[in-house]
Structure formats: structure tokens, C-alpha cells
Motif scaffolding. Structure first.
Motif, PDB file in Angstrom:
ATOM      1  N   TYR A  94       0.873  -1.063   0.026  1.00  0.00           N
ATOM      2  CA  TYR A  94      -0.052   0.056   0.105  1.00  0.00           C
ATOM      3  C   TYR A  94       0.851   1.254  -0.109  1.00  0.00           C
ATOM      4  CZ  TYR A  94      -4.334  -2.785   0.601  1.00  0.00           C
ATOM      5  OH  TYR A  94      -5.188  -3.572   0.425  1.00  0.00           O
ATOM      6  N   TYR A  95       0.531   2.010  -1.134  1.00  0.00           N
ATOM      7  CA  TYR A  95       1.432   3.499  -1.044  1.00  0.00           C
ATOM      8  C   TYR A  95       0.673   4.492  -0.898  1.00  0.00           C
ATOM      9  CZ  TYR A  95       4.456   0.297  -3.811  1.00  0.00           C
ATOM     10  OH  TYR A  95       5.376  -0.694  -4.011  1.00  0.00           O
ATOM     11  N   CYS A  96       1.046   5.667  -0.284  1.00  0.00           N
ATOM     12  CA  CYS A  96       0.572   6.755   0.310  1.00  0.00           C
ATOM     13  C   CYS A  96       1.074   7.802  -0.857  1.00  0.00           C
ATOM     14  CB  CYS A  96       0.933   7.267   1.664  1.00  0.00           C
ATOM     15  SG  CYS A  96       0.759   9.117   2.126  1.00  0.00           S
ATOM     16  N   CYS A  97       0.141   8.898  -1.217  1.00  0.00           N
ATOM     17  CA  CYS A  97       0.559   9.743  -2.255  1.00  0.00           C
ATOM     18  C   CYS A  97       0.007  10.888  -1.778  1.00  0.00           C
ATOM     19  CB  CYS A  97      -0.054   9.371  -3.588  1.00  0.00           C
ATOM     20  SG  CYS A  97      -1.449   8.701  -3.843  1.00  0.00           S
ATOM     21  N   ALA A  98       0.559  11.942  -2.371  1.00  0.00           N
ATOM     22  CA  ALA A  98       0.211  13.566  -2.291  1.00  0.00           C
ATOM     23  C   ALA A  98       0.216  14.397  -3.582  1.00  0.00           C
ATOM     24  CB  ALA A  98       0.894  14.097  -1.382  1.00  0.00           C
ATOM     25  N   GLY A  99      -0.744  15.355  -3.557  1.00  0.00           N
ATOM     26  CA  GLY A  99      -0.884  16.035  -4.816  1.00  0.00           C
ATOM     27  C   GLY A  99      -1.700  17.249  -4.831  1.00  0.00           C
ATOM     28  N   PRO A 100      -1.687  17.957  -5.797  1.00  0.00           N
ATOM     29  CA  PRO A 100      -2.312  19.329  -5.957  1.00  0.00           C
ATOM     30  C   PRO A 100      -4.053  19.120  -5.776  1.00  0.00           C
ATOM     31  CG  PRO A 100      -1.406  19.017  -7.863  1.00  0.00           C
ATOM     32  CD  PRO A 100      -0.879  17.793  -7.022  1.00  0.00           C
ATOM     33  N   SER A 101      -4.226  17.809  -6.315  1.00  0.00           N
ATOM     34  CA  SER A 101      -5.751  17.390  -6.260  1.00  0.00           C
ATOM     35  C   SER A 101      -5.757  16.011  -6.316  1.00  0.00           C
ATOM     36  CB  SER A 101      -6.442  17.786  -7.687  1.00  0.00           C
ATOM     37  OG  SER A 101      -6.007  17.000  -8.691  1.00  0.00           O
ATOM     38  N   THR A 102      -7.253  15.534  -5.974  1.00  0.00           N
ATOM     39  CA  THR A 102      -7.380  14.192  -5.900  1.00  0.00           C
ATOM     40  C   THR A 102      -7.141  13.176  -7.142  1.00  0.00           C
ATOM     41  OG1 THR A 102      -9.596  14.647  -5.929  1.00  0.00           O
ATOM     42  CG2 THR A 102      -8.985  14.379  -3.947  1.00  0.00           C
ATOM     43  N   TRP A 103      -6.615  13.812  -7.983  1.00  0.00           N
ATOM     44  CA  TRP A 103      -6.425  13.162  -9.379  1.00  0.00           C
ATOM     45  C   TRP A 103      -5.045  13.382 -10.078  1.00  0.00           C
ATOM     46  CZ3 TRP A 103      -9.385   9.506  -8.429  1.00  0.00           C
ATOM     47  CH2 TRP A 103     -10.881   9.632  -7.668  1.00  0.00           C
ATOM     48  N   SER A 104      -4.190  13.929  -9.153  1.00  0.00           N
ATOM     49  CA  SER A 104      -2.961  14.334  -9.545  1.00  0.00           C
ATOM     50  C   SER A 104      -2.158  14.194  -8.577  1.00  0.00           C
ATOM     51  CB  SER A 104      -2.919  15.911 -10.381  1.00  0.00           C
ATOM     52  OG  SER A 104      -1.837  16.438 -10.246  1.00  0.00           O
ATOM     53  N   TRP A 105      -1.210  13.034  -8.646  1.00  0.00           N
ATOM     54  CA  TRP A 105      -0.391  12.727  -7.586  1.00  0.00           C
ATOM     55  C   TRP A 105       1.095  13.012  -7.935  1.00  0.00           C
ATOM     56  CZ3 TRP A 105      -3.527  12.438  -3.816  1.00  0.00           C
ATOM     57  CH2 TRP A 105      -4.824  11.805  -3.996  1.00  0.00           C
ATOM     58  N   GLU A 106       1.796  13.656  -7.047  1.00  0.00           N
ATOM     59  CA  GLU A 106       3.093  14.022  -7.325  1.00  0.00           C
ATOM     60  C   GLU A 106       4.178  13.374  -6.440  1.00  0.00           C
ATOM     61  OE1 GLU A 106       2.234  18.741  -8.841  1.00  0.00           O
ATOM     62  OE2 GLU A 106       3.353  18.536  -6.811  1.00  0.00           O
ATOM     63  N   TYR A 107       4.079  13.137  -5.062  1.00  0.00           N
ATOM     64  CA  TYR A 107       4.615  12.400  -4.357  1.00  0.00           C
ATOM     65  C   TYR A 107       4.220  11.037  -3.848  1.00  0.00           C
ATOM     66  CZ  TYR A 107       6.083  17.353  -4.284  1.00  0.00           C
ATOM     67  OH  TYR A 107       6.507  18.587  -4.337  1.00  0.00           O
ATOM     68  N   TRP A 108       5.229  10.213  -3.581  1.00  0.00           N
ATOM     69  CA  TRP A 108       4.736   8.781  -3.330  1.00  0.00           C
ATOM     70  C   TRP A 108       5.731   8.389  -1.929  1.00  0.00           C
ATOM     71  CZ3 TRP A 108       0.855   6.077  -5.698  1.00  0.00           C
ATOM     72  CH2 TRP A 108       0.511   6.787  -6.748  1.00  0.00           C
ATOM     73  N   GLY A 109       5.063   7.599  -1.241  1.00  0.00           N
ATOM     74  CA  GLY A 109       5.886   6.884  -0.222  1.00  0.00           C
ATOM     75  C   GLY A 109       6.535   5.675  -0.797  1.00  0.00           C
ATOM     76  N   GLN A 110       7.258   5.097  -0.002  1.00  0.00           N
ATOM     77  CA  GLN A 110       7.646   3.631  -0.121  1.00  0.00           C
ATOM     78  C   GLN A 110       6.891   2.641  -0.278  1.00  0.00           C
ATOM     79  OE1 GLN A 110      11.008   3.457  -1.563  1.00  0.00           O
ATOM     80  NE2 GLN A 110      10.792   5.594  -1.544  1.00  0.00           N
ATOM     81  N   GLY A 111       5.727   2.805   0.573  1.00  0.00           N
ATOM     82  CA  GLY A 111       5.001   1.555   0.401  1.00  0.00           C
ATOM     83  C   GLY A 111       5.089   0.791   1.984  1.00  0.00           C
ATOM     84  N   THR A 112       3.822   0.099   2.290  1.00  0.00           N
ATOM     85  CA  THR A 112       3.835  -0.691   3.287  1.00  0.00           C
ATOM     86  C   THR A 112       3.389  -1.973   3.095  1.00  0.00           C
ATOM     87  OG1 THR A 112       3.277  -0.987   5.954  1.00  0.00           O
ATOM     88  CG2 THR A 112       1.804   0.353   4.375  1.00  0.00           C
ATOM     89  N   GLN A 113       3.555  -3.356   3.343  1.00  0.00           N
ATOM     90  CA  GLN A 113       3.356  -4.633   2.964  1.00  0.00           C
ATOM     91  C   GLN A 113       2.073  -4.845   4.076  1.00  0.00           C
ATOM     92  OE1 GLN A 113       4.047  -6.851   0.439  1.00  0.00           O
ATOM     93  NE2 GLN A 113       2.228  -7.601   0.941  1.00  0.00           N
TER      94      GLN A 113
END
Length: 118
Positions: A94-113
Motif C-alpha cells: 500500500y502506497y501513500c501519495c500526495a498531490g495538488p488534487s485528488t487526481w494528480s499525484w506528485e509524491y509517493w511513499g515507499q509503501g507498506t506491506q
């Protein structure tokens, strides 16, 4: 720049629950929409849930509706994914992400199993 660090993954039996957390480091967390995606072995990454910057709007993939809940605490720079009634098919990174809108993702985490046993 935003750094995202996920935690809370693990092994759980079918029907169980987990809560994932994603801590954000950097600027203006509260101005970003946040989301969760997942990727199972041999499959493409797929959308799970998203939340607007204010927390006022949430979106879910059909396969998690009624089972997963996304929330955020802007004071703690953290977004959560509460996962209930887990199924073996929920097994994924599972990956977390962040962005300027809910359909535009700019940053991603490394993930957790997350592994759900039957």
C-alpha cells in the motif's frame, strides 16, 4: 518537496482490521490532497482511496467501499487508511501519495506491506 512515510502494515487474518498511517514531512501538507494506492504481486498499481486537502471530500474504489475509510489529521501531518473486513485479495503493498488534487499525484511513499491470510 514532500516526503511520505507509511506505517501500520503487517499480517492479519481474513476478516481482521489494520490501520495504515502516512506521515508527511515538508511543506504545506494541509494544502495537498492525499491518497492510497495498492499493488499486488504481478498486478498494476491501483487506486484505493483519496481525500481532499480539507478532508471534506473522500473517494473510494468500488472494491473498498464500506470496508476502508480514509481520514486525515492536518495538525499531525498524517493521513490514515482504516481497513476493516480484510480479504486475502487485499494483500498488496500500500502506497501513500500526495498531490495538488485528488487526481494528480506528485509524491509517493515507499509503501507498506499488507498480507491477509485465509
Amino acid at each position: 518537496q514532500v516526503q511520505l512515510v507509511e506505517s501500520g502494515g503487517g499480517l492479519v487474518q481474513a476478516g481482521g482490521s489494520l490501520r495504515l498511517s502516512c506521515a508527511a514531512y515538508g511543506r504545506a501538507f494541509s494544502s495537498y490532497a492525499m491518497g492510497w494506492f495498492r499493488q499486488a504481486p504481478g498486478k498494476e498499481r491501483e487506486f484505493a482511496a483519496a481525500i481532499s486537502w480539507s478532508g471534506g471530500f473522500t473517494y473510494y474504489a468500488d472494491y473498498v467501499k464500506g470496508r476502508f475509510t480514509i481520514s486525515r489529521d492536518n495538525a499531525k501531518n498524517t493521513v490514515y487508511l482504516q481497513m476493516n473486513s480484510l480479504k486475502p485479495e487485499d494483500t498488496a503493498v500500500y502506497y501513500c501519495c500526495a498531490g495538488p488534487s485528488t487526481w494528480s499525484w506528485e509524491y509517493w511513499g515507499q509503501g507498506t506491506q499488507v498480507t491477509v491470510s485465509s
